[in-house]
Design a protein around this motif. Structure first.
Motif, PDB file in Angstrom:
ATOM      1  N   ILE A  33       0.859  -1.177   0.000  1.00  0.00           N
ATOM      2  CA  ILE A  33       0.000   0.000   0.000  1.00  0.00           C
ATOM      3  C   ILE A  33       0.894   1.224   0.000  1.00  0.00           C
ATOM      4  CG2 ILE A  33      -1.820   1.268   1.202  1.00  0.00           C
ATOM      5  CD1 ILE A  33      -2.650  -1.395   2.504  1.00  0.00           C
ATOM      6  N   GLY A  34       0.658   2.121  -0.958  1.00  0.00           N
ATOM      7  CA  GLY A  34       1.454   3.332  -1.084  1.00  0.00           C
ATOM      8  C   GLY A  34       0.931   4.466  -0.225  1.00  0.00           C
ATOM      9  N   VAL A  35       1.618   5.567  -0.279  1.00  0.00           N
ATOM     10  CA  VAL A  35       1.284   6.752   0.501  1.00  0.00           C
ATOM     11  C   VAL A  35       0.637   7.778  -0.422  1.00  0.00           C
ATOM     12  CG1 VAL A  35       2.262   8.609   1.919  1.00  0.00           C
ATOM     13  CG2 VAL A  35       3.215   6.301   2.048  1.00  0.00           C
ATOM     14  N   ASP A  36      -0.460   8.402   0.048  1.00  0.00           N
ATOM     15  CA  ASP A  36      -1.122   9.416  -0.771  1.00  0.00           C
ATOM     16  C   ASP A  36      -0.445  10.782  -0.593  1.00  0.00           C
ATOM     17  OD1 ASP A  36      -2.150  10.621   1.573  1.00  0.00           O
ATOM     18  OD2 ASP A  36      -4.119   9.708   1.342  1.00  0.00           O
ATOM     19  N   ASP A  37      -0.966  11.792  -1.255  1.00  0.00           N
ATOM     20  CA  ASP A  37      -0.371  13.132  -1.229  1.00  0.00           C
ATOM     21  C   ASP A  37      -0.420  13.796   0.147  1.00  0.00           C
ATOM     22  OD1 ASP A  37       0.205  12.925  -3.923  1.00  0.00           O
ATOM     23  OD2 ASP A  37      -1.600  14.000  -4.561  1.00  0.00           O
ATOM     24  N   TYR A  38      -1.253  13.279   1.038  1.00  0.00           N
ATOM     25  CA  TYR A  38      -1.372  13.844   2.379  1.00  0.00           C
ATOM     26  C   TYR A  38      -0.552  13.073   3.417  1.00  0.00           C
ATOM     27  CZ  TYR A  38      -5.162  16.300   0.121  1.00  0.00           C
ATOM     28  OH  TYR A  38      -5.893  17.074  -0.742  1.00  0.00           O
ATOM     29  N   GLY A  39       0.140  12.039   2.988  1.00  0.00           N
ATOM     30  CA  GLY A  39       0.988  11.265   3.890  1.00  0.00           C
ATOM     31  C   GLY A  39       0.343  10.018   4.464  1.00  0.00           C
ATOM     32  N   TRP A  40      -0.921   9.751   4.130  1.00  0.00           N
ATOM     33  CA  TRP A  40      -1.624   8.585   4.663  1.00  0.00           C
ATOM     34  C   TRP A  40      -1.250   7.321   3.911  1.00  0.00           C
ATOM     35  CZ3 TRP A  40      -4.133   8.914   9.080  1.00  0.00           C
ATOM     36  CH2 TRP A  40      -4.587  10.172   9.491  1.00  0.00           C
ATOM     37  N   VAL A  41      -1.092   6.228   4.637  1.00  0.00           N
ATOM     38  CA  VAL A  41      -0.937   4.911   4.039  1.00  0.00           C
ATOM     39  C   VAL A  41      -2.166   4.050   4.356  1.00  0.00           C
ATOM     40  CG1 VAL A  41       0.398   3.902   5.940  1.00  0.00           C
ATOM     41  CG2 VAL A  41       0.622   2.949   3.658  1.00  0.00           C
ATOM     42  N   LEU A  42      -2.683   4.172   5.580  1.00  0.00           N
ATOM     43  CA  LEU A  42      -3.812   3.350   6.004  1.00  0.00           C
ATOM     44  C   LEU A  42      -4.676   4.123   6.985  1.00  0.00           C
ATOM     45  CD1 LEU A  42      -5.164   0.499   6.014  1.00  0.00           C
ATOM     46  CD2 LEU A  42      -3.719  -0.024   7.989  1.00  0.00           C
ATOM     47  N   MET A  43      -5.982   4.142   6.715  1.00  0.00           N
ATOM     48  CA  MET A  43      -6.938   4.734   7.641  1.00  0.00           C
ATOM     49  C   MET A  43      -8.119   3.776   7.750  1.00  0.00           C
ATOM     50  SD  MET A  43      -8.977   8.394   7.537  1.00  0.00           S
ATOM     51  CE  MET A  43      -7.508   9.375   7.374  1.00  0.00           C
ATOM     52  N   VAL A  44      -8.266   3.168   8.922  1.00  0.00           N
ATOM     53  CA  VAL A  44      -9.380   2.263   9.215  1.00  0.00           C
ATOM     54  C   VAL A  44     -10.048   2.848  10.448  1.00  0.00           C
ATOM     55  CG1 VAL A  44     -10.070  -0.097   9.764  1.00  0.00           C
ATOM     56  CG2 VAL A  44      -8.101   0.292   8.270  1.00  0.00           C
ATOM     57  N   MET A  45     -11.229   3.433  10.244  1.00  0.00           N
ATOM     58  CA  MET A  45     -11.805   4.229  11.309  1.00  0.00           C
ATOM     59  C   MET A  45     -13.331   4.153  11.304  1.00  0.00           C
ATOM     60  SD  MET A  45     -10.845   8.164  11.909  1.00  0.00           S
ATOM     61  CE  MET A  45     -12.108   9.292  12.370  1.00  0.00           C
ATOM     62  N   GLY A  46     -13.904   3.964  12.502  1.00  0.00           N
ATOM     63  CA  GLY A  46     -15.345   4.049  12.671  1.00  0.00           C
ATOM     64  C   GLY A  46     -16.138   2.935  12.029  1.00  0.00           C
ATOM     65  N   ASN A  47     -15.544   1.740  11.964  1.00  0.00           N
ATOM     66  CA  ASN A  47     -16.224   0.568  11.413  1.00  0.00           C
ATOM     67  C   ASN A  47     -16.654  -0.295  12.595  1.00  0.00           C
ATOM     68  OD1 ASN A  47     -15.501   1.096   8.485  1.00  0.00           O
ATOM     69  ND2 ASN A  47     -13.503   1.078   9.458  1.00  0.00           N
ATOM     70  N   SER A  48     -17.857  -0.074  13.093  1.00  0.00           N
ATOM     71  CA  SER A  48     -18.260  -0.608  14.390  1.00  0.00           C
ATOM     72  C   SER A  48     -18.380  -2.124  14.456  1.00  0.00           C
ATOM     73  CB  SER A  48     -19.569   0.037  14.845  1.00  0.00           C
ATOM     74  OG  SER A  48     -20.580  -0.122  13.872  1.00  0.00           O
ATOM     75  N   ALA A  49     -18.514  -2.819  13.329  1.00  0.00           N
ATOM     76  CA  ALA A  49     -18.609  -4.285  13.342  1.00  0.00           C
ATOM     77  C   ALA A  49     -17.304  -4.960  12.911  1.00  0.00           C
ATOM     78  CB  ALA A  49     -19.749  -4.755  12.437  1.00  0.00           C
ATOM     79  N   LEU A  50     -16.295  -4.174  12.540  1.00  0.00           N
ATOM     80  CA  LEU A  50     -15.042  -4.743  12.024  1.00  0.00           C
ATOM     81  C   LEU A  50     -14.316  -5.528  13.104  1.00  0.00           C
ATOM     82  CD1 LEU A  50     -13.182  -4.832   9.503  1.00  0.00           C
ATOM     83  CD2 LEU A  50     -11.963  -2.881  10.504  1.00  0.00           C
ATOM     84  N   GLU A  51     -14.116  -6.819  12.848  1.00  0.00           N
ATOM     85  CA  GLU A  51     -13.444  -7.711  13.787  1.00  0.00           C
ATOM     86  C   GLU A  51     -12.035  -8.074  13.363  1.00  0.00           C
ATOM     87  OE1 GLU A  51     -16.081 -11.045  13.903  1.00  0.00           O
ATOM     88  OE2 GLU A  51     -17.607  -9.978  15.057  1.00  0.00           O
ATOM     89  N   SER A  52     -11.713  -7.912  12.069  1.00  0.00           N
ATOM     90  CA  SER A  52     -10.447  -8.431  11.561  1.00  0.00           C
ATOM     91  C   SER A  52      -9.860  -7.550  10.463  1.00  0.00           C
ATOM     92  CB  SER A  52     -10.674  -9.843  11.006  1.00  0.00           C
ATOM     93  OG  SER A  52      -9.529 -10.305  10.338  1.00  0.00           O
ATOM     94  N   LEU A  53      -8.531  -7.407  10.510  1.00  0.00           N
ATOM     95  CA  LEU A  53      -7.766  -6.744   9.450  1.00  0.00           C
ATOM     96  C   LEU A  53      -7.011  -7.775   8.620  1.00  0.00           C
ATOM     97  CD1 LEU A  53      -6.187  -3.835  11.545  1.00  0.00           C
ATOM     98  CD2 LEU A  53      -8.297  -3.788  10.210  1.00  0.00           C
ATOM     99  N   ASN A  54      -7.323  -9.038   8.819  1.00  0.00           N
ATOM    100  CA  ASN A  54      -6.550 -10.131   8.231  1.00  0.00           C
ATOM    101  C   ASN A  54      -6.489 -10.083   6.708  1.00  0.00           C
ATOM    102  OD1 ASN A  54      -4.832 -12.077   9.091  1.00  0.00           O
ATOM    103  ND2 ASN A  54      -6.369 -13.698   9.216  1.00  0.00           N
ATOM    104  N   GLY A  55      -7.414  -9.419   6.065  1.00  0.00           N
ATOM    105  CA  GLY A  55      -7.365  -9.281   4.613  1.00  0.00           C
ATOM    106  C   GLY A  55      -6.146  -8.527   4.119  1.00  0.00           C
ATOM    107  N   LEU A  56      -5.450  -7.824   5.011  1.00  0.00           N
ATOM    108  CA  LEU A  56      -4.249  -7.056   4.647  1.00  0.00           C
ATOM    109  C   LEU A  56      -2.960  -7.825   4.896  1.00  0.00           C
ATOM    110  CD1 LEU A  56      -5.253  -3.582   6.100  1.00  0.00           C
ATOM    111  CD2 LEU A  56      -5.422  -4.370   3.735  1.00  0.00           C
ATOM    112  N   ARG A  57      -3.057  -9.097   5.213  1.00  0.00           N
ATOM    113  CA  ARG A  57      -1.881  -9.851   5.670  1.00  0.00           C
ATOM    114  C   ARG A  57      -0.734  -9.930   4.666  1.00  0.00           C
ATOM    115  NH1 ARG A  57      -6.043 -13.288   5.244  1.00  0.00           N
ATOM    116  NH2 ARG A  57      -5.976 -14.931   3.699  1.00  0.00           N
ATOM    117  N   HIS A  58      -0.984  -9.691   3.383  1.00  0.00           N
ATOM    118  CA  HIS A  58       0.083  -9.744   2.379  1.00  0.00           C
ATOM    119  C   HIS A  58       0.546  -8.350   1.961  1.00  0.00           C
ATOM    120  CE1 HIS A  58      -0.545 -14.015   2.090  1.00  0.00           C
ATOM    121  NE2 HIS A  58      -1.822 -13.827   1.828  1.00  0.00           N
ATOM    122  N   ALA A  59      -0.033  -7.313   2.537  1.00  0.00           N
ATOM    123  CA  ALA A  59       0.245  -5.938   2.114  1.00  0.00           C
ATOM    124  C   ALA A  59       1.337  -5.316   2.977  1.00  0.00           C
ATOM    125  CB  ALA A  59      -1.028  -5.101   2.195  1.00  0.00           C
ATOM    126  N   SER A  60       2.457  -4.993   2.372  1.00  0.00           N
ATOM    127  CA  SER A  60       3.525  -4.312   3.100  1.00  0.00           C
ATOM    128  C   SER A  60       3.262  -2.810   3.110  1.00  0.00           C
ATOM    129  CB  SER A  60       4.887  -4.619   2.479  1.00  0.00           C
ATOM    130  OG  SER A  60       4.942  -4.118   1.155  1.00  0.00           O
TER     131      SER A  60
END
Length: 136
Positions: A33-60
């Motif tokens: 996952i690359g970085v956008d023009d604002y410096g963000w690489v990852l934003m996971v926020m306000g997902n009240s039922a989210l239990e797992s980030l495991n889908g990102l396990r191959h993403a450096s």
């Protein structure tokens, strides 16, 4: 729908305010996952039922700002094992988060690290490889 997404994602990944989303399944083919023009690489926020980030396990991720905030059902950061360094890290308000051990390969944060209001988190042992936090 996302199963065909393969290879590097050239800019940041933002998953915001999806109250029924339980996992990031379907993103397993993303290798970085690359970085956008604002410096963000990852934003996971306000997902009240989210239990797992495991889908990102191959993403450096090797730089940028990562924010994992206010995902009240999230129990671990499993899926972020490929993170090596970040510009900033925020892990806040994930009240069921009991483990940050997935960040065990991260060696540096070139800015601030903010870990708070994760009421089930009993230990910071997951940051065993972290050697540098510059902060302001």
């Amino acid at each position: 729908a996302l199963a065909n997404l393969r290879g590097p994602l050239p800019t940041s990944l933002r998953v915001l305010g999806n109250p029924s989303l339980q996992s990031l399944d379907g993103l397993e083919g993303v290798t970085s996952i690359g970085v956008d023009d604002y410096g963000w690489v990852l934003m996971v926020m306000g997902n009240s039922a989210l239990e797992s980030l495991n889908g990102l396990r191959h993403a450096s991720m090797h730089e940028g700002i990562a924010m994992i905030d206010d995902n009240v059902a999230l129990t671990s950061l499993d899926g972020l094992e490929s993170v090596r360094s970040l510009t900033k890290l925020s892990v806040k308000g994930n009240i069921e988060l009991g483990s940050i051990s997935a960040l065990g390969n991260m060696s540096s944060i070139m800015g601030d690290m903010d870990v708070k209001r994760n009421y089930a988190l009993a230990s910071m042992d997951g940051l065993r490889s972290l050697h540098l936090v510059k902060g302001d």
